[in-house]
Design a protein around this motif. Structure first.
Motif, PDB file in Angstrom:
ATOM      1  N   SER A   7      25.446  -2.811  99.417  1.00  0.00           N
ATOM      2  CA  SER A   7      24.064  -2.545  99.830  1.00  0.00           C
ATOM      3  C   SER A   7      23.981  -1.376 100.813  1.00  0.00           C
ATOM      4  CB  SER A   7      23.458  -3.806 100.463  1.00  0.00           C
ATOM      5  OG  SER A   7      24.164  -4.148 101.660  1.00  0.00           O
ATOM      6  N   THR A   8      25.011  -1.177 101.629  1.00  0.00           N
ATOM      7  CA  THR A   8      24.991  -0.067 102.579  1.00  0.00           C
ATOM      8  C   THR A   8      24.938   1.273 101.854  1.00  0.00           C
ATOM      9  OG1 THR A   8      26.332  -1.406 104.078  1.00  0.00           O
ATOM     10  CG2 THR A   8      26.170   0.941 104.552  1.00  0.00           C
ATOM     11  N   MET A   9      25.616   1.388 100.710  1.00  0.00           N
ATOM     12  CA  MET A   9      25.606   2.642  99.966  1.00  0.00           C
ATOM     13  C   MET A   9      24.216   2.964  99.453  1.00  0.00           C
ATOM     14  SD  MET A   9      27.196   5.279  99.017  1.00  0.00           S
ATOM     15  CE  MET A   9      28.892   4.819  99.373  1.00  0.00           C
ATOM     16  N   ARG A  10      23.445   1.967  99.116  1.00  0.00           N
ATOM     17  CA  ARG A  10      22.068   2.208  98.692  1.00  0.00           C
ATOM     18  C   ARG A  10      21.274   2.871  99.815  1.00  0.00           C
ATOM     19  NH1 ARG A  10      19.011   2.762  94.237  1.00  0.00           N
ATOM     20  NH2 ARG A  10      20.414   1.235  93.311  1.00  0.00           N
ATOM     21  N   GLY A  11      21.431   2.402 101.021  1.00  0.00           N
ATOM     22  CA  GLY A  11      20.743   3.019 102.155  1.00  0.00           C
ATOM     23  C   GLY A  11      21.262   4.421 102.445  1.00  0.00           C
ATOM     24  N   VAL A  12      22.565   4.627 102.313  1.00  0.00           N
ATOM     25  CA  VAL A  12      23.143   5.948 102.560  1.00  0.00           C
ATOM     26  C   VAL A  12      22.581   6.968 101.581  1.00  0.00           C
ATOM     27  CG1 VAL A  12      25.283   7.270 102.442  1.00  0.00           C
ATOM     28  CG2 VAL A  12      25.255   5.048 103.588  1.00  0.00           C
ATOM     29  N   LEU A  13      22.503   6.618 100.302  1.00  0.00           N
ATOM     30  CA  LEU A  13      22.034   7.561  99.292  1.00  0.00           C
ATOM     31  C   LEU A  13      20.534   7.834  99.424  1.00  0.00           C
ATOM     32  CD1 LEU A  13      24.026   6.240  96.189  1.00  0.00           C
ATOM     33  CD2 LEU A  13      24.553   8.203  97.637  1.00  0.00           C
ATOM     34  N   GLU A  14      19.746   6.826  99.748  1.00  0.00           N
ATOM     35  CA  GLU A  14      18.303   7.021  99.835  1.00  0.00           C
ATOM     36  C   GLU A  14      17.886   7.798 101.079  1.00  0.00           C
ATOM     37  OE1 GLU A  14      16.460   3.227  99.532  1.00  0.00           O
ATOM     38  OE2 GLU A  14      16.866   3.008  97.369  1.00  0.00           O
ATOM     39  N   LEU A  15      18.649   7.707 102.155  1.00  0.00           N
ATOM     40  CA  LEU A  15      18.262   8.381 103.399  1.00  0.00           C
ATOM     41  C   LEU A  15      18.917   9.750 103.562  1.00  0.00           C
ATOM     42  CD1 LEU A  15      18.350   5.422 105.975  1.00  0.00           C
ATOM     43  CD2 LEU A  15      16.381   6.373 104.764  1.00  0.00           C
ATOM     44  N   SER A  16      19.840  10.099 102.700  1.00  0.00           N
ATOM     45  CA  SER A  16      20.568  11.353 102.872  1.00  0.00           C
ATOM     46  C   SER A  16      19.779  12.521 102.286  1.00  0.00           C
ATOM     47  CB  SER A  16      21.935  11.274 102.186  1.00  0.00           C
ATOM     48  OG  SER A  16      22.743  10.302 102.810  1.00  0.00           O
ATOM     49  N   ASP A  17      19.837  13.645 102.976  1.00  0.00           N
ATOM     50  CA  ASP A  17      19.255  14.890 102.477  1.00  0.00           C
ATOM     51  C   ASP A  17      20.249  15.662 101.609  1.00  0.00           C
ATOM     52  OD1 ASP A  17      16.664  14.829 103.957  1.00  0.00           O
ATOM     53  OD2 ASP A  17      17.991  14.890 105.698  1.00  0.00           O
ATOM     54  N   GLN A  18      21.535  15.403 101.783  1.00  0.00           N
ATOM     55  CA  GLN A  18      22.545  16.134 101.038  1.00  0.00           C
ATOM     56  C   GLN A  18      23.811  15.301 100.951  1.00  0.00           C
ATOM     57  OE1 GLN A  18      24.416  20.695 101.009  1.00  0.00           O
ATOM     58  NE2 GLN A  18      22.920  20.038 102.526  1.00  0.00           N
ATOM     59  N   LEU A  19      24.504  15.405  99.807  1.00  0.00           N
ATOM     60  CA  LEU A  19      25.723  14.654  99.562  1.00  0.00           C
ATOM     61  C   LEU A  19      26.913  15.601  99.476  1.00  0.00           C
ATOM     62  CD1 LEU A  19      24.534  12.139  96.780  1.00  0.00           C
ATOM     63  CD2 LEU A  19      24.636  11.765  99.261  1.00  0.00           C
ATOM     64  N   VAL A  20      28.047  15.144  99.980  1.00  0.00           N
ATOM     65  CA  VAL A  20      29.321  15.840  99.855  1.00  0.00           C
ATOM     66  C   VAL A  20      30.268  14.881  99.147  1.00  0.00           C
ATOM     67  CG1 VAL A  20      31.255  16.924 101.051  1.00  0.00           C
ATOM     68  CG2 VAL A  20      28.922  17.199 101.936  1.00  0.00           C
ATOM     69  N   VAL A  21      30.702  15.239  97.932  1.00  0.00           N
ATOM     70  CA  VAL A  21      31.545  14.383  97.108  1.00  0.00           C
ATOM     71  C   VAL A  21      32.975  14.901  97.188  1.00  0.00           C
ATOM     72  CG1 VAL A  21      31.924  13.430  94.803  1.00  0.00           C
ATOM     73  CG2 VAL A  21      29.588  13.929  95.588  1.00  0.00           C
TER      74      VAL A  21
END
Length: 404
Positions: A287-301
């Motif tokens: 569930s924490t990853m759902r919050g991380v993805l929805e609140l992030s402006d940019q992702l680094v993979v």
């Protein structure tokens, strides 16, 4: 041969000893040198003409001017008038330069031992030849000004950047620390990195802890936190200026860090920090990853030049596309980290870069670095030049989205 370390016999590197300046001899007396030289040349002794060759006695060195007023008329033949008339008039020889007094041994030996000339008019060619190599290494790996200007792109609001990976051991935490260190060093903004691993993160181990508090303690004290100084009591400051909010690594902790906790923390930190970095866990279904993805402006993979590392990054992009984060995946940045792994079959970095360029906005390759492989504190000054330049490039690519 001069004994090593015998500074009193070190050569003189002053201007008088240069090849084109001539070697001045010791001062000559008025009349004694002629008779002494004649005695050395003719064993018959002084006062008699030489049996080998008539005429004036040669000077001890060819470059020394011959004495004129101290000659003995009895020993010199009369000049030939015809030869004198035929010979062109020559200007008088210049007076020999004044002898250079010997300098103290400490002054002469220091330039000789260090390899530098003692004069102040050292040519540029000799200066470059004597410059230490480490200076050229620093200049060669200097970060271009264009990257620094891009990193300092102004912000209109707080930005949230998440570093994610489906696989562990791909330098995810290291990338979070290095990226945050560059942003904090080159910008005048406050930058914080938080450990959002729902189980047990290692971000707090990459900085010298100044506070034993964790992100769980921050959640518990959140009703009483209103200012930056209230939050600062829960963070640790790295030498680069990056602040770190650690997570609990105590195995006795029974309650997990969930999505609601993460949303509250990010909402609080965004009011005091213009840049918030998140070191996420590896569980995409948590569930924490759902919050991380929805609140992030940019992702680094994160990816690695290995079969499993590249496949894990590819699965991450597939999962993002399948769960409604297609736009976030398209604007993401992929970091191909040079992590040495003896258990994984390595593949060409160019192939990995070409593959992920079709799936995201940009790809940055970071070479292997022994300082980062240790797993301790991250200091950009201790990185290799190429590694430091790569993280500056990553920070510049990330900052390109700041003006959106």
């Amino acid at each position: 041969m001069t004994e090593p370390g015998h500074w009193a016999q070190a050569p003189d590197y002053g201007p008088a000893a240069w090849p084109d300046a001539g070697e001045p001899g010791p001062p000559e007396p008025e009349a004694a040198p002629v008779e002494a030289a004649a005695a050395a040349v003719d064993p018959a002794g002084p006062g008699r003409p030489s049996q080998s060759a008539p005429g004036p006695v040669a000077a001890p060195r060819a470059q020394d001017p011959a004495p004129d007023a101290a000659q003995d008329p009895a020993q010199d033949p009369a000049p030939d008038p015809e030869a004198t008339a035929a010979a062109p008039a020559t200007p008088p020889a210049p007076a020999p330069p004044a002898p250079v007094p010997p300098a103290p041994s400490a002054v002469v030996a220091a330039p000789a031992r260090l390899g530098w000339a003692a004069d102040s008019e050292l040519s540029a060619e000799r200066l470059v030849r004597r410059t230490p190599r480490r200076i050229f290494r620093t200049v060669r790996h200097r970060v271009p000004d264009g990257l620094t200007d891009a990193i300092r792109t102004p912000l209109g609001r707080s930005r949230r950047i998440a570093v994610i990976s489906l696989k562990g051991g791909v330098s995810k935490t290291t990338t979070t620390m290095a990226l945050g260190a560059v942003l904090a060093r080159e910008r005048s903004d406050r930058v914080i990195a938080i450990d959002a691993n729902p189980d047990s993160g290692t971000l707090g181990r990459r900085v010298q802890r100044q506070s034993g508090a964790t992100i769980r303690d921050l959640v518990a004290a959140m009703p009483d936190l209103h200012t930056y100084m209230d939050i600062r009591a829960f963070t640790s400051l790295a030498p680069s200026g990056l602040e770190v909010l650690a997570n609990d690594s105590d195995p006795a902790v029974s309650r997990t860090f969930d999505e609601q906790d993460y949303r509250q923390v990010v909402e609080l930190l965004s009011g005091q920090y213009p840049i918030v970095l998140t070191d996420s866990g590896t569980g995409l279904l948590h569930s924490t990853m759902r919050g991380v993805l929805e609140l992030s402006d940019q992702l680094v993979v994160l990816a690695t030049p290995s079969v499993d590392g590249a496949n894990s990054a590819g699965i991450t992009f597939d999962w993002l596309d399948a769960h409604g984060f297609h736009e976030e995946a398209r604007r993401a940045v992929t970091v191909v980290s040079g992590v040495r792994s003896s258990s994984s079959r390595m593949i060409r970095v160019d192939d990995v870069v070409s593959h992920f360029r079709r799936r995201c906005r940009a790809v940055v390759t970071v070479p292997y670095d022994g300082h980062l492989a240790v797993g301790g504190e991250v200091d950009p000054d201790r990185m290799r030049g190429r590694t430091r330049a790569a993280y500056y490039e990553l920070a510049a690519v990330v900052a390109q989205e700041f003006d959106r």
